[in-house]
Design an enzyme around this catalytic site. Structure first.
Site, PDB file in Angstrom:
ATOM      1  N   LYS A 150      28.071  16.200  39.167  1.00 32.99           N
ATOM      2  CA  LYS A 150      28.925  17.569  38.876  1.00 32.99           C
ATOM      3  C   LYS A 150      28.133  18.274  37.852  1.00 32.99           C
ATOM      4  CE  LYS A 150      33.493  15.447  39.801  1.00 32.99           C
ATOM      5  NZ  LYS A 150      34.787  15.525  39.378  1.00 32.99           N
TER       6      LYS A 150
ATOM      7  N   HIS B  70      37.787   3.428  29.344  1.00 33.14           N
ATOM      8  CA  HIS B  70      38.611   2.833  30.314  1.00 33.14           C
ATOM      9  C   HIS B  70      39.960   2.614  29.543  1.00 33.14           C
ATOM     10  CE1 HIS B  70      36.439  -0.464  29.335  1.00 33.14           C
ATOM     11  NE2 HIS B  70      35.225   0.018  29.892  1.00 33.14           N
TER      12      HIS B  70
HETATM   13  C1  LIG Z   1      32.589   1.273  21.166  1.00 33.14           C
HETATM   14  C2  LIG Z   1      34.220   1.498  20.955  1.00 33.14           C
HETATM   15  C3  LIG Z   1      34.253   2.772  20.468  1.00 33.14           C
HETATM   16  C4  LIG Z   1      34.451   1.312  22.513  1.00 33.14           C
HETATM   17  O1  LIG Z   1      35.800   1.715  22.388  1.00 33.14           O
HETATM   18  P1  LIG Z   1      37.143   1.032  23.079  1.00 33.14           P
HETATM   19  O2  LIG Z   1      38.208   2.038  22.785  1.00 33.14           O
HETATM   20  O3  LIG Z   1      37.279  -0.331  22.702  1.00 33.14           O
HETATM   21  O4  LIG Z   1      36.774   1.083  24.789  1.00 33.14           O
HETATM   22  P2  LIG Z   1      36.641   2.362  25.676  1.00 33.14           P
HETATM   23  O5  LIG Z   1      37.312   2.008  26.907  1.00 33.14           O
HETATM   24  O6  LIG Z   1      37.235   3.731  25.186  1.00 33.14           O
HETATM   25  O7  LIG Z   1      35.031   2.425  26.084  1.00 33.14           O
HETATM   26  C5  LIG Z   1      34.633   1.488  26.634  1.00 33.14           C
HETATM   27  C6  LIG Z   1      33.173   1.934  26.924  1.00 33.14           C
HETATM   28  O8  LIG Z   1      32.468   2.412  25.731  1.00 33.14           O
HETATM   29  C7  LIG Z   1      31.166   2.367  25.859  1.00 33.14           C
HETATM   30  N1  LIG Z   1      30.693   2.121  24.849  1.00 33.14           N
HETATM   31  C8  LIG Z   1      30.445   0.566  24.322  1.00 33.14           C
HETATM   32  N2  LIG Z   1      29.882   0.503  23.177  1.00 33.14           N
HETATM   33  C9  LIG Z   1      29.492   1.794  22.876  1.00 33.14           C
HETATM   34  C10 LIG Z   1      28.965   2.334  21.668  1.00 33.14           C
HETATM   35  N3  LIG Z   1      28.365   1.891  20.655  1.00 33.14           N
HETATM   36  N4  LIG Z   1      28.504   3.748  21.796  1.00 33.14           N
HETATM   37  C11 LIG Z   1      29.018   4.468  22.756  1.00 33.14           C
HETATM   38  N5  LIG Z   1      29.825   4.097  23.745  1.00 33.14           N
HETATM   39  C12 LIG Z   1      29.846   2.648  23.979  1.00 33.14           C
HETATM   40  C13 LIG Z   1      30.847   1.602  27.337  1.00 33.14           C
HETATM   41  O9  LIG Z   1      30.564   2.306  28.205  1.00 33.14           O
HETATM   42  C14 LIG Z   1      32.250   0.805  27.231  1.00 33.14           C
HETATM   43  O10 LIG Z   1      32.555   0.396  28.503  1.00 33.14           O
HETATM   44  P3  LIG Z   1      32.137  -0.977  29.105  1.00 33.14           P
HETATM   45  O11 LIG Z   1      33.209  -1.912  28.421  1.00 33.14           O
HETATM   46  O12 LIG Z   1      32.348  -0.964  30.563  1.00 33.14           O
HETATM   47  O13 LIG Z   1      30.796  -1.346  28.892  1.00 33.14           O
HETATM   48  C15 LIG Z   1      34.546   0.559  20.121  1.00 33.14           C
HETATM   49  O14 LIG Z   1      34.842  -0.661  20.681  1.00 33.14           O
HETATM   50  C16 LIG Z   1      34.015   0.190  18.833  1.00 33.14           C
HETATM   51  O15 LIG Z   1      34.093   1.160  17.971  1.00 33.14           O
HETATM   52  N6  LIG Z   1      32.962  -0.862  18.993  1.00 33.14           N
HETATM   53  C17 LIG Z   1      32.199  -1.013  17.756  1.00 33.14           C
HETATM   54  C18 LIG Z   1      32.975  -1.876  16.775  1.00 33.14           C
HETATM   55  C19 LIG Z   1      33.232  -3.261  17.232  1.00 33.14           C
HETATM   56  O16 LIG Z   1      32.627  -3.568  18.269  1.00 33.14           O
HETATM   57  N7  LIG Z   1      34.162  -4.103  16.410  1.00 33.14           N
HETATM   58  C20 LIG Z   1      34.662  -5.281  16.982  1.00 33.14           C
HETATM   59  C21 LIG Z   1      33.539  -6.354  16.389  1.00 33.14           C
HETATM   60  S1  LIG Z   1      33.526  -6.510  14.542  1.00 33.14           S
END
Ligand SMILES: CC(C)(COP(=O)(O)OP(=O)(O)OC[C@H]1O[C@@H](n2cnc3c(N)ncnc32)[C@H](O)[C@@H]1OP(=O)(O)O)[C@@H](O)C(=O)NCCC(=O)NCCS
Length: 116
Positions: free
Chosen positions: A54, A102
């Protein structure tokens, strides 16, 4: 230009149950399939490629197929997206950026392109 898509995780799961690996091969390359550890990720990749199609204004079709779009992940798990060179050249694309989320059975992706 930007593109957005929402994909039902259930739809992707049903495709996989019905067609097995062929379902993933329809829209993912082998490296992308390696990254899929859960159906949410596959649904996110589907949404990402629809959103990318898109963002060039065509949708998935003759000018840009699922296999003209490649997704990787960086060391932090952040998704990265790139069109094949023929598509980048055709649409004058410099860089592409992707974000995926997701929740509750749906995956959403947004793609933003910058131009040369
Ligand atoms: C990355 C983060 C923002 C994802 O948010 P979430 O609400 O858990 O998950 P969402 O469904 O919104 O997003 C998931 C998607 O984010 C994307 N994603 C993962 N890590 C990412 C990053 N570092 N930056 C950008 N996007 C990211 C991926 O596409 C992921 O999809 P997948 O699980 O199929 O690979 C969150 O997990 C985070 O802040 N992580 C860093 C801190 C962390 O991991 N703490 C735990 C251990 S101390």
């Amino acid at each position: 230009m930007i593109g957005i898509d929402v994909t039902s995780v259930d739809r992707i799961e049903r495709m996989y149950e019905r067609f097995g690996l062929k379902a993933y091969e329809k829209f993912l390359n082998p490296e992308e399939i390696e990254l899929v550890k859960k159906p949410e990720t596959a649904a996110g990749f589907w949404a990402a490629k629809e959103a990318a199609s898109k963002a060039i204004g065509t949708g998935i079709g003759a000018s840009c197929s699922f296999h003209d779009i490649k997704i990787k992940k960086d060391k932090n798990g952040a998704p990265k997206i790139k069109y094949r060179k023929k598509v980048r050249d055709m649409f004058n694309i410099k860089e592409s950026h992707l974000s995926i989320t997701h929740d509750r059975g749906f995956a959403i992706a947004v793609v933003v392109n910058t131009f040369n």
